[in-house]
Write an enzyme that holds these catalytic residues in place. Sequence first.
Site, PDB file in Angstrom:
ATOM      1  CB  CYS A 101      -0.918   0.011   1.210  1.00  0.00           C
ATOM      2  SG  CYS A 101       0.014  -0.020   2.737  1.00  0.00           S
ATOM      3  CB  CYS A 110      -2.256  -2.763   8.437  1.00  0.00           C
ATOM      4  SG  CYS A 110      -3.363  -2.734   7.027  1.00  0.00           S
ATOM      5  CG  ASP A 161      -0.130   3.030   4.246  1.00  0.00           C
ATOM      6  OD1 ASP A 161      -0.172   3.914   3.380  1.00  0.00           O
ATOM      7  OD2 ASP A 161      -1.126   2.463   4.696  1.00  0.00           O
TER       8      ASP A 161
HETATM    9 FE1  FES Z   1      -1.314   0.283   4.349  1.00  0.00          FE
HETATM   10 FE2  FES Z   1      -2.866  -0.607   6.187  1.00  0.00          FE
HETATM   11  S1  FES Z   1      -3.422  -0.170   4.166  1.00  0.00           S
HETATM   12  S2  FES Z   1      -0.755  -0.283   6.314  1.00  0.00           S
END
Ligand code: FES
Length: 146
Positions: free
Chosen positions: A33, A103, A35
């Site tokens: 993702c 995540c 992140d």
């Molecule tokens: Fe990226 Fe949860 S969607 S860490």
Amino acid sequence: MYSEKVMDHFTNPRNVGEIEEASGVGTVGNAKCGDIMRMYLDIDENHVIRDCKFKTFGCGAAVATSSMATELVKGKTVQEAMKVTNKAVLEALDGLPPVKVHCSLLAEEAIHAALWDYAQKNGLEIEGLEKPKSDIHEDEEEDEEY
Ligand code: FES
């Protein structure tokens, strides 16, 4: 769909911020993702984690798991902190929906990366700790300078 504990740590995350001159810092990214999470550890001379702070540019589940992970590692020795796996964090949060489990991996990886940084700086070996695959600390530092 989210447990009360997840909602609590998401809306009121503990230990958000930075530690200046931290004993160890780890930054990891989730390739799925994009992140990012950075974890700071303040560790005393007895290898006990005095303080822990985090910053997450990520989803709610990532915020909740990092918040819980910081609470779990505080006061532990570096060796005990190795037991704060993503499974342990998930249990402490009463679980996450299956699509969000990836995540929670960020928190464990960020702790390991910060512990690795600490071990490297102090010439220590922490049993069971391996070099983090995704520590992106240095790249990020460069970015921040511009
Ligand atoms: Fe990226 Fe949860 S969607 S860490």
